[in-house]
Design a protein around this motif. Structure first.
Motif, PDB file in Angstrom:
ATOM      1  N   CYS A 160       0.827  -1.218   0.000  1.00 32.06           N
ATOM      2  CA  CYS A 160       0.000   0.000   0.000  1.00 32.06           C
ATOM      3  C   CYS A 160       0.855   1.259   0.000  1.00 32.06           C
ATOM      4  N   SER A 161       1.957   1.252   0.742  1.00 30.11           N
ATOM      5  CA  SER A 161       2.806   2.445   0.764  1.00 30.11           C
ATOM      6  C   SER A 161       3.455   2.680  -0.596  1.00 30.11           C
ATOM      7  N   GLY A 162       3.887   1.623  -1.250  1.00 28.74           N
ATOM      8  CA  GLY A 162       4.441   1.772  -2.594  1.00 28.74           C
ATOM      9  C   GLY A 162       3.397   2.252  -3.586  1.00 28.74           C
ATOM     10  N   LEU A 163       2.190   1.703  -3.486  1.00 29.58           N
ATOM     11  CA  LEU A 163       1.100   2.105  -4.377  1.00 29.58           C
ATOM     12  C   LEU A 163       0.723   3.571  -4.156  1.00 29.58           C
ATOM     13  N   GLN A 164       0.666   3.968  -2.903  1.00 27.93           N
ATOM     14  CA  GLN A 164       0.326   5.353  -2.591  1.00 27.93           C
ATOM     15  C   GLN A 164       1.390   6.311  -3.134  1.00 27.93           C
ATOM     16  N   ALA A 165       2.652   5.958  -2.995  1.00 26.06           N
ATOM     17  CA  ALA A 165       3.723   6.818  -3.495  1.00 26.06           C
ATOM     18  C   ALA A 165       3.694   6.904  -5.020  1.00 26.06           C
ATOM     19  N   ILE A 166       3.501   5.769  -5.684  1.00 27.08           N
ATOM     20  CA  ILE A 166       3.440   5.767  -7.154  1.00 27.08           C
ATOM     21  C   ILE A 166       2.244   6.586  -7.625  1.00 27.08           C
ATOM     22  N   ALA A 167       1.112   6.451  -6.956  1.00 24.49           N
ATOM     23  CA  ALA A 167      -0.062   7.239  -7.338  1.00 24.49           C
ATOM     24  C   ALA A 167       0.209   8.735  -7.162  1.00 24.49           C
ATOM     25  N   PHE A 168       0.872   9.092  -6.076  1.00 25.99           N
ATOM     26  CA  PHE A 168       1.189  10.501  -5.830  1.00 25.99           C
ATOM     27  C   PHE A 168       2.076  11.062  -6.931  1.00 25.99           C
ATOM     28  N   TRP A 169       3.156  10.331  -7.260  1.00 26.18           N
ATOM     29  CA  TRP A 169       4.083  10.829  -8.284  1.00 26.18           C
ATOM     30  C   TRP A 169       3.432  10.831  -9.652  1.00 26.18           C
ATOM     31  N   THR A 170       2.481   9.937  -9.899  1.00 33.10           N
ATOM     32  CA  THR A 170       1.765   9.937 -11.171  1.00 33.10           C
ATOM     33  C   THR A 170       0.836  11.145 -11.265  1.00 33.10           C
ATOM     34  N   ILE A 171       0.129  11.448 -10.193  1.00 30.49           N
ATOM     35  CA  ILE A 171      -0.772  12.604 -10.189  1.00 30.49           C
ATOM     36  C   ILE A 171       0.011  13.899 -10.397  1.00 30.49           C
ATOM     37  N   LYS A 172       1.188  13.984  -9.785  1.00 31.75           N
ATOM     38  CA  LYS A 172       2.022  15.180  -9.944  1.00 31.75           C
ATOM     39  C   LYS A 172       2.750  15.213 -11.285  1.00 31.75           C
ATOM     40  N   LEU A 173       2.663  14.118 -12.060  1.00 29.26           N
ATOM     41  CA  LEU A 173       3.368  13.980 -13.345  1.00 29.26           C
ATOM     42  C   LEU A 173       4.872  14.170 -13.175  1.00 29.26           C
ATOM     43  N   ASP A 174       5.395  13.631 -12.095  1.00 27.55           N
ATOM     44  CA  ASP A 174       6.829  13.690 -11.803  1.00 27.55           C
ATOM     45  C   ASP A 174       7.400  12.296 -12.046  1.00 27.55           C
ATOM     46  N   PHE A 175       8.254  12.166 -13.037  1.00 27.36           N
ATOM     47  CA  PHE A 175       8.773  10.854 -13.416  1.00 27.36           C
ATOM     48  C   PHE A 175      10.281  10.758 -13.171  1.00 27.36           C
ATOM     49  N   ASP A 176      10.693  11.149 -11.983  1.00 30.55           N
ATOM     50  CA  ASP A 176      12.093  11.049 -11.584  1.00 30.55           C
ATOM     51  C   ASP A 176      12.365   9.617 -11.118  1.00 30.55           C
ATOM     52  N   PHE A 177      13.298   8.939 -11.787  1.00 28.33           N
ATOM     53  CA  PHE A 177      13.572   7.538 -11.465  1.00 28.33           C
ATOM     54  C   PHE A 177      14.157   7.351 -10.063  1.00 28.33           C
ATOM     55  N   MET A 178      14.749   8.384  -9.496  1.00 25.92           N
ATOM     56  CA  MET A 178      15.283   8.271  -8.142  1.00 25.92           C
ATOM     57  C   MET A 178      14.157   8.080  -7.124  1.00 25.92           C
ATOM     58  N   TRP A 179      12.962   8.522  -7.429  1.00 21.33           N
ATOM     59  CA  TRP A 179      11.811   8.289  -6.565  1.00 21.33           C
ATOM     60  C   TRP A 179      11.042   7.053  -6.992  1.00 21.33           C
ATOM     61  N   TRP A 180      10.961   6.804  -8.279  1.00 20.70           N
ATOM     62  CA  TRP A 180      10.135   5.712  -8.775  1.00 20.70           C
ATOM     63  C   TRP A 180      10.719   4.336  -8.472  1.00 20.70           C
ATOM     64  N   ILE A 181      12.015   4.184  -8.601  1.00 18.54           N
ATOM     65  CA  ILE A 181      12.622   2.851  -8.418  1.00 18.54           C
ATOM     66  C   ILE A 181      12.396   2.308  -7.000  1.00 18.54           C
ATOM     67  N   PRO A 182      12.688   3.050  -5.938  1.00 18.17           N
ATOM     68  CA  PRO A 182      12.422   2.499  -4.600  1.00 18.17           C
ATOM     69  C   PRO A 182      10.936   2.250  -4.340  1.00 18.17           C
ATOM     70  N   ASN A 183      10.092   3.129  -4.867  1.00 16.19           N
ATOM     71  CA  ASN A 183       8.659   2.952  -4.646  1.00 16.19           C
ATOM     72  C   ASN A 183       8.100   1.789  -5.458  1.00 16.19           C
ATOM     73  N   LEU A 184       8.628   1.563  -6.646  1.00  9.70           N
ATOM     74  CA  LEU A 184       8.226   0.369  -7.401  1.00  9.70           C
ATOM     75  C   LEU A 184       8.684  -0.896  -6.696  1.00  9.70           C
ATOM     76  N   PHE A 185       9.858  -0.829  -6.068  1.00  9.75           N
ATOM     77  CA  PHE A 185      10.326  -1.970  -5.282  1.00  9.75           C
ATOM     78  C   PHE A 185       9.363  -2.249  -4.131  1.00  9.75           C
ATOM     79  N   LEU A 186       8.948  -1.188  -3.410  1.00  9.34           N
ATOM     80  CA  LEU A 186       7.987  -1.358  -2.318  1.00  9.34           C
ATOM     81  C   LEU A 186       6.659  -1.909  -2.826  1.00  9.34           C
TER      82      LEU A 186
END
Length: 83
Positions: A30-56
């Motif tokens: 859920c925490s990974g999903l929430q973070a990915i949803a947040f970054w998607t809504i903000k249209l921020d596609f920085d891999f430094m944030w996405w990779i750890p959250n995709l792992f979660l």
């Protein structure tokens, strides 16, 4: 031989440990999903944030089915022994 978790003094293969592991994995997912949803809504596609959250988001998906199947097998084995 009975393995004991040294932190809580509960047998490692007990229902309590499996339930806490399942809860922990579900909350991690859920925490990974929430973070990915947040970054998607903000249209921020920085891999430094996405990779750890995709792992979660993804690693619990490997373990959750194993815990559920293992728990189901235990219940079915107990039902066989009771009859």
């Amino acid at each position: 031989m009975l393995k004991i978790n040294p932190l809580v003094f509960v047998p490692v293969n007990s229902n309590l440990c499996r339930n806490f592991a399942l809860l922990s994995l579900a909350l991690t997912f859920c925490s990974g999903l929430q973070a990915i949803a947040f970054w998607t809504i903000k249209l921020d596609f920085d891999f430094m944030w996405w990779i750890p959250n995709l792992f979660l988001l993804l690693y619990p998906l490997y373990f959750i089915p194993k815990l559920i199947i293992f728990k189901y097998q235990d219940v079915s084995l107990q039902a066989k022994h009771n009859h």
